[in-house]
Design an enzyme around this catalytic site. Sequence first.
Site, mmCIF file in Angstrom:
data_model
loop_
_atom_site.group_PDB
_atom_site.id
_atom_site.type_symbol
_atom_site.label_atom_id
_atom_site.label_comp_id
_atom_site.label_asym_id
_atom_site.label_seq_id
_atom_site.Cartn_x
_atom_site.Cartn_y
_atom_site.Cartn_z
ATOM 1 N N ASP A 89 0.861 -1.167 0.000
ATOM 2 C CA ASP A 89 0.000 0.000 0.000
ATOM 3 C C ASP A 89 0.900 1.222 0.000
ATOM 4 O O ASP A 89 2.016 1.193 0.495
ATOM 5 C CB ASP A 89 -0.938 -0.010 1.208
ATOM 6 C CG ASP A 89 -1.973 1.099 1.085
ATOM 7 O OD1 ASP A 89 -2.229 1.534 -0.053
ATOM 8 O OD2 ASP A 89 -2.499 1.547 2.106
ATOM 9 N N SER A 90 0.391 2.310 -0.572
ATOM 10 C CA SER A 90 1.249 3.435 -0.924
ATOM 11 C C SER A 90 1.569 4.406 0.200
ATOM 12 O O SER A 90 2.421 5.257 0.054
ATOM 13 C CB SER A 90 0.553 4.230 -2.019
ATOM 14 O OG SER A 90 -0.689 4.718 -1.509
ATOM 15 N N GLY A 91 0.855 4.293 1.304
ATOM 16 C CA GLY A 91 0.972 5.332 2.319
ATOM 17 C C GLY A 91 -0.208 6.287 2.228
ATOM 18 O O GLY A 91 -0.386 7.167 3.071
ATOM 19 N N GLY A 92 -1.004 6.115 1.183
ATOM 20 C CA GLY A 92 -2.168 6.978 0.998
ATOM 21 C C GLY A 92 -3.166 6.875 2.142
ATOM 22 O O GLY A 92 -3.726 7.878 2.564
ATOM 23 N N PHE A 93 -3.348 5.675 2.617
ATOM 24 C CA PHE A 93 -4.309 5.503 3.711
ATOM 25 C C PHE A 93 -3.840 6.232 4.969
ATOM 26 O O PHE A 93 -4.649 6.717 5.754
ATOM 27 C CB PHE A 93 -4.518 4.025 4.033
ATOM 28 C CG PHE A 93 -5.616 3.782 5.030
ATOM 29 C CD1 PHE A 93 -6.952 3.985 4.694
ATOM 30 C CD2 PHE A 93 -5.325 3.370 6.326
ATOM 31 C CE1 PHE A 93 -7.963 3.778 5.622
ATOM 32 C CE2 PHE A 93 -6.338 3.152 7.254
ATOM 33 C CZ PHE A 93 -7.660 3.363 6.898
ATOM 34 N N ASP A 143 -2.391 8.108 -3.016
ATOM 35 C CA ASP A 143 -3.673 8.794 -3.126
ATOM 36 C C ASP A 143 -4.020 9.501 -1.823
ATOM 37 O O ASP A 143 -3.337 9.352 -0.816
ATOM 38 C CB ASP A 143 -4.787 7.792 -3.457
ATOM 39 C CG ASP A 143 -5.010 6.777 -2.344
ATOM 40 O OD1 ASP A 143 -4.055 6.492 -1.596
ATOM 41 O OD2 ASP A 143 -6.134 6.267 -2.213
ATOM 42 N N GLN A 194 -11.164 7.515 -6.242
ATOM 43 C CA GLN A 194 -11.615 8.261 -5.067
ATOM 44 C C GLN A 194 -12.829 9.099 -5.453
ATOM 45 O O GLN A 194 -13.268 9.066 -6.593
ATOM 46 C CB GLN A 194 -10.487 9.158 -4.530
ATOM 47 C CG GLN A 194 -9.322 8.396 -3.893
ATOM 48 C CD GLN A 194 -9.661 7.748 -2.564
ATOM 49 O OE1 GLN A 194 -10.733 7.967 -1.985
ATOM 50 N NE2 GLN A 194 -8.751 6.903 -2.071
ATOM 51 N N GLY A 221 -11.025 4.605 -0.362
ATOM 52 C CA GLY A 221 -11.846 5.574 0.365
ATOM 53 C C GLY A 221 -13.194 5.056 0.801
ATOM 54 O O GLY A 221 -14.094 5.841 1.096
ATOM 55 N N ASP A 271 -8.672 -6.638 0.914
ATOM 56 C CA ASP A 271 -7.742 -6.755 2.038
ATOM 57 C C ASP A 271 -8.419 -6.087 3.211
ATOM 58 O O ASP A 271 -9.278 -5.229 3.039
ATOM 59 C CB ASP A 271 -6.419 -6.034 1.757
ATOM 60 C CG ASP A 271 -6.530 -4.561 2.057
ATOM 61 O OD1 ASP A 271 -7.125 -3.856 1.237
ATOM 62 O OD2 ASP A 271 -6.072 -4.133 3.120
ATOM 63 N N CYS A 309 -13.633 -26.318 10.522
ATOM 64 C CA CYS A 309 -12.429 -25.595 10.090
ATOM 65 C C CYS A 309 -11.199 -26.493 10.132
ATOM 66 O O CYS A 309 -11.030 -27.294 11.052
ATOM 67 C CB CYS A 309 -12.222 -24.381 10.988
ATOM 68 S SG CYS A 309 -10.766 -23.417 10.569
ATOM 69 N N CYS A 311 -8.030 -25.290 10.162
ATOM 70 C CA CYS A 311 -6.850 -24.502 10.539
ATOM 71 C C CYS A 311 -6.097 -25.174 11.685
ATOM 72 O O CYS A 311 -6.660 -25.998 12.397
ATOM 73 C CB CYS A 311 -7.249 -23.077 10.903
ATOM 74 S SG CYS A 311 -7.768 -22.872 12.617
ATOM 75 N N CYS A 314 -7.999 -24.948 15.095
ATOM 76 C CA CYS A 314 -9.186 -25.787 15.237
ATOM 77 C C CYS A 314 -8.849 -27.281 15.244
ATOM 78 O O CYS A 314 -9.553 -28.073 15.850
ATOM 79 C CB CYS A 314 -10.191 -25.485 14.138
ATOM 80 S SG CYS A 314 -10.964 -23.864 14.354
ATOM 81 N N HIS A 340 -6.381 -18.684 12.797
ATOM 82 C CA HIS A 340 -7.746 -19.145 12.503
ATOM 83 C C HIS A 340 -8.483 -18.156 11.592
ATOM 84 O O HIS A 340 -9.070 -18.547 10.584
ATOM 85 C CB HIS A 340 -8.577 -19.356 13.770
ATOM 86 C CG HIS A 340 -10.029 -19.558 13.458
ATOM 87 N ND1 HIS A 340 -10.528 -20.774 13.051
ATOM 88 C CD2 HIS A 340 -11.065 -18.676 13.380
ATOM 89 C CE1 HIS A 340 -11.824 -20.628 12.760
ATOM 90 N NE2 HIS A 340 -12.170 -19.371 12.949
#
Length: 376
Positions: A89-93, A143, A194, A221, A271, A309, A311, A314, A340
């Site tokens: 991720d770009s750092g935009g968030f 962004d 956006q 966004g 994500d 499950c 995993c 579990c 899990h």
Amino acid sequence: MFTLIKKNGGARLGRFETVHSTVETPGFMNVATCAAIKGGVSAFDLQELKTQVMLCNTYHLHLRPSDTLVKDMGGLHKFTGWNKMILTDSGGFQVFSLSQLRKIKEEGVYFASHIDGRRIFMGPEESMRIQSNLASTVAMAFDECVANPSTHEYSKLAAERTERWLWRCKDEMERLNSRSDTINKKQLLFGINQGCVYDDLRVKNMEKIVKLDLDGYAIGGLAVGETAQEMYRIIAAVEPYMPVDKPRYLMGVGKPGNIIEGVRRGVDLFDCVMPSRNARHGHLFTWKGIINLNNAKYDRDENPVDETCGCPCCKNHTRAYLKHLFKAEELLAGRLAVMHNLYFYNTLMEKIREALINDEFESFYEKYSKLLDTRI
RNA sequence: GGGAGAGUUCCCGAGCGGCCAAAGGGAGCAGACUGUAAAUCUGCCGUCAACGACUUCGGUGGUUCGAAUCCACCCUCUCCCA
């Protein structure tokens, strides 16, 4: 390269081939912000959790240990031991989430480091350079994710600035990919849509960024304060303008129900921190709904978190044991719970794909879209 | 046997005449979490027919308009001297 295999209504089954791995879509990217899944889960653990993609963060890794260090260590794949697709991720968030610590200008964003308060600057070029050093499979455009609510006026200004930044991202990425000392010379770039909750801004923005012919397109966004219904409306509004032959990524989403709704509207990649963060807080996803393992009713529960499950948690442990680990604040609690939840999310995507293959997505949707988000 | 100190709501621990159902922790109970400043944050936490009432601060009795807070005796514990 993305291949659309088939559709069930709006839902898409696809395959995204990259230099590091082939990702079956719809897919969920497991968040490892600081090059580690929080909760003590290693890249080698991810192999048995059906993880396809790891997601790391430009801003965080730039601050610590620094992107140049990661480059010197051979890039994120070597550094983390994860050899499949990595999206950065770009750092935009962080422009959004660190709103108290930053100032946005045309050239980029001035941050105060959340670690030591040191002033840093990040613009489109910086973000691309950092991501190139990290050598991820896919870089995200830098962004501005605006808060909700934001006015139409400000959202327009921010979306148009993000468009201008996108051009700069593309130019810089092309330049970096042609350099001889670049680790991943085939680094891909995804653009980000956006426009806050305003359909007109969203559509106009999407039309413009699609012209750049990038490797994939994200809807950003969202899930930042608006209702789920608004989010679905925006996805539906913007989706017709997205290229059919490129992966579509709904950033930061979400609950299992949100993901199923997103798939139904044509999204391929997701994500979210929710499976890992909520796991650390004792909230576990099951095929019957969400349980809070901290609740007293699980004190003597001999069942696994989810009977169906597969995993590691579990297969080996009871709810009573896991509850005890949480109450005793044992690190193992977070690790098992995160494993899990990630397995659950990755299996959710697998089941969605199976449903698509069998042309049963609509009945899958009917059965699970509400159930999985319900607290039990 | 002599001397010093302490006993507070599940636990630790403030309070030392009214603003005290009693600070603050902890435990307990519940909730939130959506491109991770989150192993974080929030609420509840004496009882009840509950914007009010009732019972609580080792016990009993007293002083006072009024006591967890002052006095007397008793009980228990800790420490020091013998």
